[in-house]
Design an enzyme around this catalytic site. Structure first.
Site: not given
Ligand code: PRP
Ligand code: URA
Length: 208
Positions: A104, A108, A199, A202
Site C-alpha cells: 500500500r 494514497t 501494522d 511490521d
Molecule cells: C497490509 C496487509 C494488506 C494490506 C491491507 O499490507 O497485509 O495486504 O495492508 O490494506 P488495504 O486493505 O487497505 O489494501 P501492507 O501494504 O502494509 O504491506 P506489508 O504486508 O508488506 O507490510
Molecule cells: N495494514 C495493516 O497492517 N494494518 C491495518 O490496520 C491496515 C492495513
C-alpha cells in the site's frame, strides 16, 4: 454480504486478542497468524468434495475418501500473509504455493504490485492468505490478478477486516468467498483498522 463469512469460533477470538496485545512478540505474533490460518482453512473446506482411492489397510484392500490435494494453490500476499502459510501447507502437503507481493502506498492507500510468482491456475482452487482487509484495495487487486490466471474457484482467508474493505470485496467480487476471523469497527483516517492490530507486516517481521 453473503460471500463474507466471519468465523465465530472461541479459539479464533482468543487468538485475535493475543494478536491485539501490544506485548506479543514477533515470533508469537507469526505463530498466532499461522494458527488462525489453519482454523480458517478447516472452516473454508468443510464442504469440499472427496474422491475415492483404493489403498491397502490391515485387513486388505479398500476404497477410502481422499482430498485432491494438488488442486489447491495457496497464495500468501507478501509480506504480512507469509506467516499464515506454514499452518495451511501442513494441512494440505501436496498443495502448491504461489506468491504475490503488494504494498500500500501509505499516502494514497493505493496498492502497488511488485512481485507475481503465481503459476497458471486452470482447474485449481486458489486460496489467498492475507491478515488484513482495510480499504480492501490489496485484496481487490490480488483477486483481479488471480482471476487473470483462470482458477476454478477463489477463496480468501483473512484475519481482521474493516466493514469498508469487506463491502468493496462483496461488491467487486461476489464470486469469491472470504473467511475472516474478526470484523472490526472501522478504518481511521490513515486507513488503519480500529481497534485492529496495528501494522501487521511490521509486527510480524520486527520492522518499523
Ligand atoms: C497490509 C496487509 C494488506 C494490506 C491491507 O499490507 O497485509 O495486504 O495492508 O490494506 P488495504 O486493505 O487497505 O489494501 P501492507 O501494504 O502494509 O504491506 P506489508 O504486508 O508488506 O507490510
Ligand atoms: N495494514 C495493516 O497492517 N494494518 C491495518 O490496520 C491496515 C492495513
Amino acid at each position: 454480504m453473503d460471500n463474507i463469512i466471519e468465523v465465530n469460533h472461541p479459539l479464533l477470538k482468543n487468538l485475535v486478542t493475543k494478536l491485539r496485545d501490544i506485548h506479543t512478540k514477533p515470533y508469537d505474533f507469526r505463530k498466532y497468524l499461522s494458527e488462525i490460518g489453519r482454523i480458517l482453512l478447516v472452516e473454508a473446506l468443510k464442504n469440499e468434495k472427496l474422491n475415492k482411492k483404493e489403498i491397502e489397510i490391515w485387513i486388505g484392500k479398500g476404497e477410502f475418501p481422499v482430498l485432491e490435494e494438488n488442486k489447491y494453490v495457496f497464495i500468501p500476499i507478501l509480506r504480512a500473509g507469509l506467516p499464515m502459510l506454514d499452518g495451511v501447507q501442513e494441512m494440505i502437503p501436496d498443495s502448491s504455493t504461489g506468491f504475490l507481493a503488494l504494498k500500500r502506498n501509505e499516502e494514497t492507500l493505493e496498492s502497488v504490485l511488485y512481485y507475481d510468482r503465481v503459476p497458471p491456475l486452470d482447474g485449481k482452487i486458489a486460496i489467498i492468505l492475507d491478515p488484513m482487509v482495510a480499504t480492501g484495495g490489496s485484496l481487490d487487486y490480488a483477486i483481479r490478478v488471480i482471476k487473470g490466471k483462470n482458477p476454478e474457484k477463489i477463496i480468501s482467508l483473512n484475519v481482521i477486516g474493516a466493514p469498508e474493505g469487506l463491502k468493496r470485496i462483496n461488491k467487486n467480487h461476489p464470486d469469491v468467498t472470504v473467511y475472516i476471523a474478526q470484523i472490526d469497527e472501522r478504518l481511521n483516517d490513515n486507513g488503519y483498522i480500529i481497534p485492529g492490530i496495528g501494522d501487521t507486516g511490521d509486527r510480524a517481521f520486527n520492522t518499523e
